[in-house]
Design a protein around this motif. Structure first.
Motif, short mmCIF file in Angstrom:
data_model
loop_
_atom_site.label_atom_id
_atom_site.label_comp_id
_atom_site.label_asym_id
_atom_site.label_seq_id
_atom_site.Cartn_x
_atom_site.Cartn_y
_atom_site.Cartn_z
N GLU A 166 -1.47 -14.68 -19.93
CA GLU A 166 -2.06 -13.49 -19.73
C GLU A 166 -1.14 -12.18 -20.54
N ILE A 167 -0.09 -12.21 -20.59
CA ILE A 167 0.74 -11.51 -21.68
C ILE A 167 0.92 -11.77 -23.28
N LEU A 168 0.77 -12.99 -23.70
CA LEU A 168 0.76 -13.47 -24.76
C LEU A 168 -0.63 -12.66 -25.73
N SER A 169 -1.72 -13.28 -24.45
CA SER A 169 -2.74 -12.72 -24.91
C SER A 169 -2.99 -11.04 -25.56
N LEU A 170 -1.54 -10.24 -24.71
CA LEU A 170 -1.85 -8.43 -24.55
C LEU A 170 -1.04 -7.81 -25.20
N ALA A 171 -0.19 -8.51 -25.60
CA ALA A 171 0.92 -8.28 -26.33
C ALA A 171 2.09 -8.82 -27.94
N GLU A 172 2.36 -8.54 -29.06
CA GLU A 172 2.76 -8.58 -29.91
C GLU A 172 4.09 -8.85 -29.63
N ASP A 173 4.27 -9.28 -31.05
CA ASP A 173 6.12 -9.43 -31.31
C ASP A 173 6.99 -8.68 -30.37
N ILE A 174 6.75 -10.02 -29.02
CA ILE A 174 7.13 -9.47 -27.54
C ILE A 174 8.95 -10.26 -28.45
N PRO A 175 10.02 -8.75 -28.45
CA PRO A 175 11.43 -9.41 -28.45
C PRO A 175 12.21 -10.40 -27.19
N ARG A 176 13.07 -10.78 -27.50
CA ARG A 176 13.66 -11.70 -26.85
C ARG A 176 13.82 -10.96 -25.09
N ASP A 177 14.31 -10.10 -25.25
CA ASP A 177 14.58 -9.04 -24.32
C ASP A 177 13.48 -9.56 -23.23
N PHE A 178 11.91 -9.72 -22.99
CA PHE A 178 11.16 -9.72 -22.59
C PHE A 178 11.57 -10.71 -21.43
N PHE A 230 12.53 -11.34 -13.21
CA PHE A 230 12.28 -10.37 -12.11
C PHE A 230 10.59 -10.30 -12.15
N PHE A 231 9.99 -11.51 -12.91
CA PHE A 231 8.38 -11.56 -12.78
C PHE A 231 8.41 -12.85 -11.83
N PRO A 232 6.99 -12.79 -11.12
CA PRO A 232 6.11 -11.57 -10.35
C PRO A 232 7.86 -10.44 -9.54
N GLY A 233 7.83 -9.52 -10.19
CA GLY A 233 7.90 -8.29 -9.41
C GLY A 233 7.72 -7.03 -9.41
N PRO A 234 8.29 -6.51 -9.14
CA PRO A 234 8.03 -4.81 -9.35
C PRO A 234 9.00 -3.81 -10.50
N LEU A 235 7.87 -4.77 -11.42
CA LEU A 235 8.77 -4.11 -13.39
C LEU A 235 7.93 -4.35 -13.44
N THR A 236 7.63 -3.15 -14.78
CA THR A 236 6.49 -2.74 -15.84
C THR A 236 7.37 -2.74 -17.01
N VAL A 237 7.00 -3.75 -18.06
CA VAL A 237 7.60 -3.96 -19.44
C VAL A 237 7.05 -3.15 -20.82
N VAL A 238 7.11 -2.65 -20.65
CA VAL A 238 6.34 -1.91 -22.47
C VAL A 238 6.52 -2.42 -23.68
N LEU A 239 5.17 -3.17 -24.18
CA LEU A 239 6.06 -3.14 -24.95
C LEU A 239 4.17 -3.37 -26.54
N LYS A 240 4.86 -4.07 -27.54
CA LYS A 240 3.24 -3.61 -28.78
C LYS A 240 2.32 -4.41 -28.64
N LYS A 241 1.47 -3.34 -28.15
CA LYS A 241 0.38 -4.19 -27.94
C LYS A 241 -0.68 -5.20 -29.01
N LYS A 242 -1.63 -5.94 -28.79
CA LYS A 242 -2.12 -6.24 -29.49
C LYS A 242 -2.98 -5.43 -30.18
N ARG A 243 -4.09 -5.54 -31.43
CA ARG A 243 -4.62 -4.91 -32.10
C ARG A 243 -5.96 -5.52 -30.85
N GLY A 244 -6.74 -5.25 -30.35
CA GLY A 244 -8.18 -5.54 -30.46
C GLY A 244 -8.12 -5.45 -28.87
#
Ligand code: TXA
Ligand code: MG
Length: 309
Positions: free
Chosen positions: A65-77, A84-98
Motif C-alpha cells: 500500500e505504501i508503494l501506491s501512495l508514495a514515490e521517489d522512496i529513498p533507501r532510508d525508508f 520499525f514497521f509495524p509499530g509507532p513510527l510515521t514516515v513522511v515521503l513524497k506523495k504520489k500524484r492522484g
C-alpha cells in the motif's frame, strides 16, 4: 488479544458508508475514515475542530500500500520499515500524484504509518484500503489512551468506538521526514532519535529550529488539559510553589509523591491519562517535576512543553 470480528466488520462497513469511526492503535486511539472518501475525511476535521492546514497520517496494513501512495522512496525508508514497521513510527515521503489532496492539506508529501495494534490492522485489512486517521481527541486536548477518553470528547457523535483497552505506548508515534536533504525528526515519540540514527547510520536533524514549522501540527496548542501545567526543574522549587496558595493540585513526577497531594507517575504510558484525570477532578494546577531523566526524554519534554503553553 481477543478480536471481535463482528465489530471489525461493522466498523469497516461504516467506513465504506462514509462514516468516521474511532479505533485503538498501540500509540493512542485514532479517528479514521476511508482514504478515497474526501467527504468523510472532511468530517474528521469538522468533528475535531482541526485546522484544515494540519495534514493527517495515512495508516496502512501492508507494505504494498505504501508503494501506491508514495514515490521517489529513498533507501532510508526501507531501512526504517525493516526495523520499525509495524509499530509507532510515521514516515513522511513524497506523495504520489492522484492521492487524496484532503489528507495532506495540499502538501506534496504524505505521512505513512503501519500500526501494530491487532484491532487497527484488522480494521484496515477488512476495509481493504488505507485509513487516514488522527488522534481521536478534540483539537488541542490530550490524546485518548482508553476508549472512555474518546467518548469524553465526542459523546454520541461517533457511530462506533472500537475498544482495545489501554494503549500500550500511550503517546503518539515518532514522525520522521525523508523529503529533506537529511532525515528530519518532526515529532519525537517512543522510538528515539538514537534508535533512528542507529538504524539509518547517519545523523537525524531535529525540526523546529527553523522558523517555519515543518510539521504543520507542531505549531498549534496541544495535549492541553484545562488545568494550568507548570514545569519545575527542582523538587525544592516545586515544594515552595505548593506553599504559596491553596489550590487543587496534581503532582506529576517519576519519583516524588507528597502526602496529602494527588500524585501521579510521569511516563509515556500514564501522561495523558493523568492530564484527563486532573480535569475530571477539577484540578487547577498540574505541577510537573522535570528531573534530569525526564529532561533527556525528547518525547516527554515535547508533550509537557506543549501542554504547558
Ligand atoms: O500515533 C499516532 O501517530 C496517532 C495514531 C492515531 O496513529 N496519530 C496522530 O495523528 O497522532 P495526529 O493527526 O494527531 O498527528 C499527526 C501529526 C501532526 O503533527 C501532523 O502535522 C503531522 O503528523 N503530519 C501529517 N502529515 C504530514 C506531512 N505530510 N508532513 C509533515 N507532517 C505531517
Ligand atoms: Mg493529535
Amino acid at each position: 488479544m481477543e478480536i471481535d470480528q463482528k465489530k471489525i466488520f461493522l466498523a469497516a462497513e461504516l467506513l465504506r458508508k462514509g462514516e468516521v469511526v474511532a479505533f485503538p492503535t498501540e500509540t493512542v486511539y485514532g479517528l479514521g475514515a476511508r482514504l478515497s472518501d474526501a467527504r468523510a475525511i472532511q468530517k474528521i476535521y469538522a468533528l475535531k475542530g482541526r485546522p484544515a492546514d494540519n495534514p493527517m497520517i495515512v495508516h496502512v496494513a501492508k507494505k504494498e500500500e505504501i508503494l501506491s501512495l508514495a514515490e521517489d522512496i529513498p533507501r532510508d525508508f526501507f531501512l526504517l520499515m525493516e526495523q520499525f514497521f509495524p509499530g509507532p513510527l510515521t514516515v513522511v515521503l513524497k506523495k504520489k500524484r492522484g492521492v487524496s489532496e484532503q489528507v495532506s492539506s495540499g502538501l506534496p508529501t504524505i505521512a505513512l504509518r503501519m500500526p501494530s495494534h491487532p484491532i487497527a490492522r484488522a480494521l484496515i485489512e477488512s476495509l481493504g484500503e488505507p485509513v487516514p486517521a488522527t488522534s481521536a481527541n478534540l483539537s488541542g486536548r490530550p490524546s485518548p489512551t482508553i476508549r472512555e477518553h474518546v467518548l469524553e470528547d465526542f459523546g454520541d457523535k461517533l457511530p462506533l468506538v472500537l475498544d482495545g483497552g489501554p494503549c500500550m505506548v500511550g503517546i503518539e508515534s515518532t514522525v520522521i521526514s525523508l523529503v529533506h536533504k537529511a532525515p528530519t525528526l518532526l515529532r519525537p515519540g517512543s522510538i528515539s532519535l538514537d534508535e533512528l540514527e542507529k538504524v539509518l547510520g547517519k545523523k537525524v536533524e531535529i525540526a523546529g529550529k527553523q522558523e517555519a514549522p515543518m510539521s504543520p501540527g507542531m505549531k498549534y496548542r496541544h495535549y492541553a488539559p484545562k488545568a494550568k501545567v507548570i514545569l519545575f526543574d527542582e523538587k525544592e522549587e516545586l515544594m515552595a510553589h505548593v506553599q504559596k496558595k491553596l489550590l487543587k493540585r496534581m503532582i506529576l513526577s517519576t519519583s516524588l509523591s507528597v502526602p496529602g497531594l494527588l500524585s501521579r507517575a510521569l511516563s509515556f504510558h500514564s501522561l495523558y491519562h493523568a492530564l484527563r484525570e486532573a480535569d475530571q477532578k477539577e484540578v487547577e494546577e498540574i505541577l510537573v517535576l522535570c528531573d534530569p531523566m525526564v529532561k533527556r526524554n525528547l518525547a516527554l519534554m515535547n508533550r509537557l512543553t506543549l501542554a504547558s503553553l
